[in-house]
Design an enzyme around this catalytic site. Structure first.
Site, PDB file in Angstrom:
ATOM      1  N   GLU A  70      -9.772   2.620  -5.428  1.00 41.79           N
ATOM      2  CA  GLU A  70      -9.366   3.991  -5.102  1.00 41.79           C
ATOM      3  C   GLU A  70      -8.143   4.457  -5.910  1.00 41.79           C
ATOM      4  OE1 GLU A  70     -10.925   4.282  -0.498  1.00 41.79           O
ATOM      5  OE2 GLU A  70      -8.928   3.504  -0.833  1.00 41.79           O
ATOM      6  N   ASP A  91       0.852  -1.182   0.000  1.00 45.02           N
ATOM      7  CA  ASP A  91       0.000   0.000   0.000  1.00 45.02           C
ATOM      8  C   ASP A  91       0.889   1.233   0.000  1.00 45.02           C
ATOM      9  OD1 ASP A  91      -2.333   1.787   0.453  1.00 45.02           O
ATOM     10  OD2 ASP A  91      -3.331  -0.084   0.996  1.00 45.02           O
ATOM     11  N   HIS A 136      -2.799   3.049  -4.797  1.00 46.63           N
ATOM     12  CA  HIS A 136      -2.197   2.669  -3.513  1.00 46.63           C
ATOM     13  C   HIS A 136      -0.773   2.150  -3.728  1.00 46.63           C
ATOM     14  CE1 HIS A 136      -5.578   3.395  -0.849  1.00 46.63           C
ATOM     15  NE2 HIS A 136      -6.378   2.796  -1.710  1.00 46.63           N
TER      16      HIS A 136
END
Length: 808
Positions: A340, A202, A276
């Site tokens: 995302e 991440d 990410h």
């Protein structure tokens, strides 16, 4: 004669002293089996009870491990045997054809324990049920004293409702030791979960050793410091000043994978792409759209514009990473993230725009046939990236799982969708013939608050109790056969932004993870929250023996208020602890059986209460005292009009929420509970109208009024400013409003933080049938100065947050 009588008495005393204390049969099996018929009697484990295994060597090894554990904690040595003797109490494992891979039958009589299954998985789950029927010491490592090593008689037929029963552990935001990961796996296995989703990469850390790319762990596994408090509390952000890092060597990963395999748990790694990605980009900037920039491993939480750039350099990199991942993880699936991913960098990137043209990608002019959404060409570029990675993994014999954003721009052909933004993504994927795993926010998000935020450690927000988590059903009641067939399971997500220690992980994750385990295993028509709570009492003891420190709100009182249809606001006290009594006081004194009232039913909020409550069982308190101030005034429990309507922050912690019967009358502003400085959860957030006003209107039963009290919130980092002025209007029976008071407010604010203010407005005492209050906005928010906004530096109208509004 006297000697004979004395001898008889001594023998009688010895016999009485040697009699076994009567044991009540209990069946605290979690998750609940499909069919469980309770029987009288018990099977006693003693030295030399023969164990017969008519099954594979794998099952024999499993039974041997159990026997070793039993010997260690009880001192009882079971005896392997090749045959059953009719006159000897025995334990038998019998392999039969035709049962499901994870199905088993368990029969316990006073003479025989028999587990029947067709595959080792089934035998293993039968063994987990046996362990849960034994004393909790079976989960320990030391000899137990005074434990009753016997099993209650029972007939069980069991098999899982879903084939995927998983939990995701985020080790990027905060690293977890190998020892903790193994403990986590132990708990999954004990509750018949079969998948461990390991979130390994991440923005805040790369946690897996990749030998071809050593900088991923040399640079990407370490960040300089970490933000403190909730993301929207401070701006500029505050940091702890402490480096944080860690990664797993390939040998450690092999060890964990093997450890899980022995417990019939598949480990699915997650390698995030294309978003990410900051930890990877900090290690290798050439993977970004701006390769000449120097990046750092992110010390903030959130979503960031710096994402992988779809160059051949990137595809070579990700294929090299996946080559090593495949060697470490034998799972059928590799999770590739896909969530995302901002498209900002791609929109500005010359290479990306050139690639979009070469691929012929265009913005949709009509909605996509799969999800009914018009997708941009950049969203279709993400689909291209995901599909290309999927094809590479397919060529290596693997399939992908991705978060539901992989639906955007077209779904990769063989992908499984993990639905987290509610249930819609999973339903859409299932209708299109793709498998879906349901892991929706909020039900399956274990980083949300699970008890009153005012007394809980800081976390990401929300309010998701054990009861709400348990209420979730992965297959909607109105699902057709196609959707039902393709929803293959359920998963809990344990995101770790606000879990800096292993104790905090335990507190956030448990016991709600156990509710997800039961949802994954037990048929929906067999689920019952009251039954679950009864069985969970002993499960807390198991967790303790396993070294887990769960949230213990289960043993406390939840204090809620709810208005009925007549506008009466009732106080509701609830505990999850079964068959308990709740004692409470309303004057702030400590409640007990002698100093307190026994709660029997909801009672009206007739006065302002300094309420304290505690749970009693068997005459003793079992949890901590819960404390809540409740405020009675002229509009307590009354319905009102609020314009504009709240958005985002709905203002009702009972938000237990829309599913379990939210209080739609008070919605937080007239429910007797004031907002606090701990969380946004109880506040009602409103975007003022074009004139900067929020208007609150309420009817009274023509009563004299003299004072208005309200709470207002300062949280500039979250885009919220407190009320700058309030104007009060009163209408008598004729319905015409007249202005009776106006007051401006100033605040002593020394730093950008999260702080509530109590404000009052005195008005000339008069009778009122209606009151209208106009709350005036606190002004503008300067993006990038008052709050985090890396791209937009404009001034925007602030939000307003209110709670509670009171009239006296």
């Amino acid at each position: 004669m006297k000697n004979k009588s004395l001898l008889t008495l001594l023998v009688g005393l010895l016999v009485c002293g040697c009699q076994t204390k009567e044991i009540t049969n209990e069946y605290n099996v979690v998750p609940l089996p499909v069919s469980m018929e309770k029987q009288d009697g018990r099977f006693h484990l003693t030295n030399d009870v023969p164990v017969v295994v008519n099954a594979s060597q794998e099952v024999k090894d499993m039974v041997s491990d159990f026997s070793t554990t039993l010997l260690k904690v009880s001192g009882i040595r079971l005896r392997p045997s090749d045959e059953i003797h009719a006159d000897v109490n025995s334990i038998v494992f019998d392999s039969v054809p035709g049962m499901g891979k994870e199905a088993y039958r368990l029969s316990v009589t006073p003479e025989l324990v028999k587990i029947t299954a067709s595959a080792p998985n089934g035998f293993y789950y039968g063994m987990q049920t046996i362990c849960q029927l034994l004393p909790v010491s079976i989960y320990g490592t030391e000899r137990a004293r005074n434990a009753e090593w016997s099993l209650p008689c029972v007939e069980i037929e069991d098999a899982p409702a879903f084939r995927h029963r998983g939990a995701m552990l985020d080790v990027c935001r905060h690293f977890a030791s190998v020892e903790y990961v193994k403990k986590f796996i132990d708990v999954l296995a004990a509750h018949k979960m079969n998948t461990f989703h390991w979130h390994l990469t991440d923005d805040q850390g790369w946690r897996i050793e990749i030998k071809k790319y050593p900088k991923l762990t040399e640079i990407g596994s370490q960040r300089s410091e970490t933000m403190v408090d909730y993301f929207y509390t401070h701006y500029p952000f505050k940091y702890d000043g402490k480096p944080h890092g860690g990664f797993y060597t390939q040998e450690e990963i092999k060890d964990v994978v093997e450890y899980a395999r022995n417990k019939y748990i598949t480990v699915i790694p997650e390698i995030e792409l294309p978003g990410h990605a900051l930890a990877a980009i900090a290690s290798y900037p050439e993977l970004s759209c701006t390769p000449d920039t120097t990046y750092e491993v992110c010390k903030l939480w959130g979503v960031f514009d710096q994402v992988f750039c779809p160059t051949e350099t990137f595809f070579t990199f990700i294929e090299g990473v996946m080559d090593e991942v495949i060697e470490l993880f034998p799972s059928e699936y590799i999770h590739i993230g896909g969530d995302e991913c901002p498209k900002t960098a791609w929109k500005k990137c010359v290479h990306c725009q050139k690639l979009i043209r070469e691929l012929g990608l265009k913005d949709d002019v009509k909605p996509n046939a799969i999800d009914g959404v018009k997708h941009t060409k950049e969203e279709k570029l993400q689909s291209y990236i995901v599909s290309r990675v999927e094809k590479y993994l397919n060529s290596k014999g693997r399939n992908i799982i991705g978060w539901d954003e992989i639906l955007e721009g077209g779904l990769a052909p063989n992908a499984t969708v993990m639905s987290w933004r509610g249930i819609e993504g999973g339903i859409t994927a299932a209708k299109a013939g793709h498998d879906a795993i349901m892991t929706p926010n909020p039900y399956a998000y274990l980083d949300h608050y699970q008890e009153e935020p005012e007394i809980a450690p800081v976390t990401i927000g929300g309010y998701n109790t054990l009861k709400k988590t348990y209420s979730y059903n992965p297959v909607p009641a109105d699902a057709d056969s196609t959707v039902s067939q393709h929803i293959i399971g359920v998963q809990a997500n344990c995101w770790a932004e606000y879990m800096p220690t292993e104790e905090r992980r335990d507190y956030q994750i448990f016991p709600r993870l156990i509710a997800i385990a039961e949802t994954g295993w037990t048929p929906v028509d067999k689920k019952d929250f009251a039954s679950f709570c009864e069985r969970m009492v002993e499960d807390f003891d198991r967790l303790e023996v396993m070294g887990v420190k769960p949230c213990r709100n289960f043993f406390d009182v939840n204090i809620n208020t709810r208005a009925n249809a007549e506008g009466v606001l009732n106080v509701e006290l609830e505990t999850f602890y079964p068959h308990a009594q709740i004692y409470y006081t309303t004057d702030g004194t400590e409640p007990s059986a002698s100093n307190g009232q026994l709660y029997t039913q909801p009672f009206p909020l007739d006065d302002s209460y300094d309420l304290k409550a505690v749970v009693f069982a068997n005459g003793k308190p079992v949890g901590k005292v819960t404390h809540k101030a409740l405020y009675k005034n002229l509009i307590t429990g009354k319905k009102y009009e609020l314009s504009p309507a709240p958005r985002g922050m709905k203002g009702d912690i009972l938000g237990e929420n829309d599913v379990l019967g939210a209080d739609t009358v008070t919605m937080g502003l007239t429910n007797g509970k004031r907002g606090n400085d701990a969380s946004s959860t109880p506040w009602a957030g409103i975007r003022p109208d074009k004139d900067g006003k929020v208007t609150f209107t309420v009817s009274l039963e023509k009563a004299p009024v003299s004072k208005i009290r309200f709470g207002t919130l300062y949280n500039a980092a979250g885009g919220i400013l407190p009320v700058s002025k309030a104007v009060v209007y009163i209408a008598s029976a004729d319905g015409k409003f007249e202005k009776v008071a106006e007051k401006e407010f100033a605040y002593d604010i020394k730093e950008n933080s999260f702080k509530g203010f109590d404000e009052e407005i005195e008005i000339p005492t008069q009778e009122a049938a209606q009151i209208k209050i106009e709350f005036i906005s606190g002004g503008k928010i300067r993006n990038g100065i008052d709050c985090y906004s890396p791209n937009d530096h404009s001034e925007v109208a602030s939000m307003m947050a209110l709670d509670e509004i009171e009239i006296y």
